[in-house]
Write an enzyme that holds these catalytic residues in place. Structure first.
Site, PDB file in Angstrom:
ATOM      1  N   ASN A  70       0.958  -1.213  -0.092  1.00  0.00           N
ATOM      2  CA  ASN A  70      -0.147   0.019  -0.057  1.00  0.00           C
ATOM      3  C   ASN A  70       0.853   1.146   0.125  1.00  0.00           C
ATOM      4  O   ASN A  70       0.466   2.277   0.542  1.00  0.00           O
ATOM      5  CB  ASN A  70      -0.903  -0.031   1.074  1.00  0.00           C
ATOM      6  CG  ASN A  70      -0.086   0.132   2.479  1.00  0.00           C
ATOM      7  OD1 ASN A  70       1.150  -0.312   2.609  1.00  0.00           O
ATOM      8  ND2 ASN A  70      -0.780   0.348   3.674  1.00  0.00           N
ATOM      9  N   HIS A 100       3.310   1.694   2.263  1.00  0.00           N
ATOM     10  CA  HIS A 100       3.948   2.201   3.474  1.00  0.00           C
ATOM     11  C   HIS A 100       5.425   2.162   3.340  1.00  0.00           C
ATOM     12  O   HIS A 100       5.932   1.417   2.504  1.00  0.00           O
ATOM     13  CB  HIS A 100       3.260   1.590   4.490  1.00  0.00           C
ATOM     14  CG  HIS A 100       3.706   0.007   4.846  1.00  0.00           C
ATOM     15  ND1 HIS A 100       2.798  -1.016   5.363  1.00  0.00           N
ATOM     16  CD2 HIS A 100       4.755  -0.906   4.304  1.00  0.00           C
ATOM     17  CE1 HIS A 100       3.472  -2.086   5.501  1.00  0.00           C
ATOM     18  NE2 HIS A 100       4.458  -2.035   4.657  1.00  0.00           N
TER      19      HIS A 100
HETATM   20  P1  PGA Z   1       7.792  -7.643   2.316  1.00  0.00           P
HETATM   21  O1  PGA Z   1       7.274  -6.234   3.096  1.00  0.00           O
HETATM   22  O2  PGA Z   1       9.446  -7.484   2.237  1.00  0.00           O
HETATM   23  O3  PGA Z   1       7.509  -8.992   3.113  1.00  0.00           O
HETATM   24  O4  PGA Z   1       7.279  -7.454   0.998  1.00  0.00           O
HETATM   25  C1  PGA Z   1       7.830  -5.029   2.775  1.00  0.00           C
HETATM   26  C2  PGA Z   1       6.611  -4.369   3.455  1.00  0.00           C
HETATM   27  O5  PGA Z   1       5.579  -4.339   3.893  1.00  0.00           O
HETATM   28  O6  PGA Z   1       7.204  -3.102   3.889  1.00  0.00           O
END
Ligand code: PGA
Length: 242
Positions: free
Chosen positions: A141, A143
């Site tokens: 999203n 973030h």
């Molecule tokens: P992920 O998470 O490396 O598991 O994709 C990234 C995040 O949500 O900031």
């Protein structure tokens, strides 16, 4: 003021290739400045990078001896030994294998008072920062750490209200308990890092990558603030390329 450059991804053939290149950059940073403050994201994306750093540390322990490590964010309301926490992840991925317990700092996942815990972190960073190299992942999203999309963003460490997307994060999949809130470095603290390493991998990140490459800064897509930072290395794999 340092000039910013357009955020341009370097595209690699695989997650493995992204991780190898990132490991080279971390090692170069530590070679240049032995006591670098490295800020560490958790989640699926940096896992392989940390494997590679662990391997390197086994062969060359001196490289990491003076490194200082900082946890980027944490799931609030889970106990510190809950396998879903960022604490558990980092302890096993790097802190214990590298023997860096005394050179590591991070939010408690279960503080008595989360606001006080964030003030403690902000004050620690004012005394020991800024971060030399900040390793980040991209949220589905948009973030950045647990700076969630909102109408206003916070500069310093703070308690975050978790979005539904974050509550579905892979790290929480097998947890019986869900976090009640997040604890996160603020955007200002992240943006003060000397260098930022943003790693993006997998087809699920294609849509947020497309948004990230729009030349605009918006609070409903916190990662877009990286457009304002002068030294961001954006490493992505082919699957994440929009
Ligand atoms: P992920 O998470 O490396 O598991 O994709 C990234 C995040 O949500 O900031």
């Amino acid at each position: 003021m340092t000039k910013t450059r357009p955020l341009t991804p370097r595209v690699f053939a695989s997650h493995e290739a992204v991780s190898r290149h990132a490991a080279g950059l971390v090692i170069r940073q530590l070679t240049r400045k032995h006591d670098s403050l490295l800020c560490l994201a958790t989640g699926g994306t940096p896992t392989r990078l940390y494997d590679l750093l662990r391997d390197r540390a086994q062969r060359k322990p001196a490289l990491f001896r003076q490194a200082r490590l900082l946890k980027l964010d944490e799931w609030g309301g889970l106990s510190m030994d809950n396998p879903a926490t960022c604490e558990h992840y980092l302890q096993n991925a790097l802190i214990k294998p590298l023997g860096l317990q005394r050179r590591y700092h991070g939010f408690r996942s279960d503080p008595l008072d989360p606001e006080t815990e964030c003030r403690r972190m902000a004050s620690w960073l004012r005394r020991h920062g800024p971060i030399d190299l900040c390793i980040l992942g991209l949220g589905i999203n948009g973030h950045l750490a647990l700076n969630e999309p909102a109408s206003a963003l916070r500069a310093e460490s703070h308690v975050a209200r978790l979005s539904s997307e974050s509550l579905q994060h892979g790290m929480l999949k097998s947890s019986l308990k869900l976090p009640r809130y997040g604890l996160t470095l603020g955007l200002g603290e992240i943006m003060q890092s000397d260098t930022i390493l943003l790693l993006v991998s997998g087809a699920s990140k294609r849509a947020p990558m497309r948004q990230l490459l729009q030349p605009e800064v918006r609070t409903d897509f916190p990662a877009s603030f990286l457009h304002l930072h002068p030294r961001v290395q954006l490493l992505i794999d082919r699957d994440a390329k929009p």
